[in-house]
Design an enzyme around this catalytic site. Sequence first.
Site, PDB file in Angstrom:
ATOM      1  N   LYS A  44       0.850  -1.201   0.000  1.00 22.39           N
ATOM      2  CA  LYS A  44       0.000   0.000   0.000  1.00 22.39           C
ATOM      3  C   LYS A  44       0.885   1.251   0.000  1.00 22.39           C
ATOM      4  O   LYS A  44       0.570   2.245  -0.661  1.00 22.39           O
ATOM      5  CB  LYS A  44      -0.925  -0.015   1.218  1.00 22.39           C
ATOM      6  N   ASN A  98      -6.715  11.332  -9.002  1.00 21.36           N
ATOM      7  CA  ASN A  98      -5.757  10.239  -9.229  1.00 21.36           C
ATOM      8  C   ASN A  98      -5.575   9.869 -10.703  1.00 21.36           C
ATOM      9  O   ASN A  98      -4.452   9.698 -11.186  1.00 21.36           O
ATOM     10  CB  ASN A  98      -6.198   8.979  -8.471  1.00 21.36           C
TER      11      ASN A  98
END
Length: 315
Positions: free
Chosen positions: A188, A206
Amino acid sequence: MKIVIVGPGAMGCLFAAFLSRQRSREHEVWLLDKDASRAAKLGRQGIDVEGIAGSWHADVRSTADPRDIPAADLVVVCVKSYDTKNAIACIKPLITEDTAVLTLQNGIGNIEIIGEAIGPDQVIGGVTSLGATWLEVGRIRFAGKGETIIGRIDGKTSVQMRMIRELFNKAGLETRISQDIKGFLWSKLVVNTGINALTAVTRLPNGSLLEYEGSRRILRESVTEAVKVAKRKRIKLLYDDPLAKVESVCEATATNVSSMLQDVLRRKRTEIDFINGVIVRFGQELGISVPANAMLVSLVKVIESSYEKAVGAHQ
Ligand code: PAF
C-alpha cells in the site's frame, strides 16, 4: 464488547458506522475525537453515510474525554499518522493487558509507535482497501469497497485477531488475517508513494496523473525508488509489477481526490513523513538514491508550511 475508534475522519466514521449497525448489548461503539465540540456534534447527530452501499444513519457514542469511556476490548486507531503518539498517550488509560489495538492508518511507522507505548504484542496492523470521503462533520461518502487485512508484525495469529475478523465480517467489513502484514503495508505504501504527494502537488484527481507526460514520469520514478527500497529491505510486495499496479489504482480511482490532496485542500498537515518520507529515510540509511521522493517530500512540506502565503490564499 467495548470498541473505541480513535479519530473521526472519513475512515474512522466509516468503521464506526458499520460497527454501530451491529450494536447489541455486547457491543458498545465509541468514537474518540480530540475536538470536544465536534465530538458533541457527532454524539448528537450520529453519522450519515451515503455512496456505493446506499444511505444509512448510525448513532454513535462520541466524546473528547477518554474518562467517559470504559476500558476497551478493541481500540481502532484511525488518526493521521503524525498524531499517533498523542492519541496513544491519551487513550492509554483505556488499555488493559487484554485490549487489542488495531491501526488502520496510512503509511509506515504506526505499529512501531504504538508498540513502543503499549508493548508490541497487543498491536495489530491493518490495511484497508475501503474508500471513504469526508464531506462534513458526521457525513461521509462510502466510495470504495474492498478487503481489510489484519496481522501482527511477527506473523503470529492471536485470539484477538480472530475476534476482530469475526466482528468485522459480521458487520459487513470483509476482513482476513495475514501472516505477512508487512508485505501488505509496504504494498500500500508503494501505491501511496506514487499517487498521494503527486496529486497534492499537481492538485489533480488520481486518474489524471496518467494523462500528462511529466506526472507519469515522476510517478514512475517515485514508485521505482520505493520498490528498490522495499526490495533491499527484503519486503515481499504483493504485485509482480508494482508500477502497473499503481497505474491500475490510478485508473480504478480516477475521480478520487487522494487523502493527501484532501488534506492540502483543507489546508491541513499531510502524512508525507509517513509515506514518501519513509522512502527518503530508508533510502538514506541504505545508500539508495531516491531523488524523486526527496523532491516530492520537499514540495509537499513547502505547500503545508505556506498555506497562508500562497497566491490566492485570501481570496
Ligand atoms: O490515500 C489515498 O487517497 C488512497 O490510498 C489512494 C489509493 C491513493 C486512493 O485515493
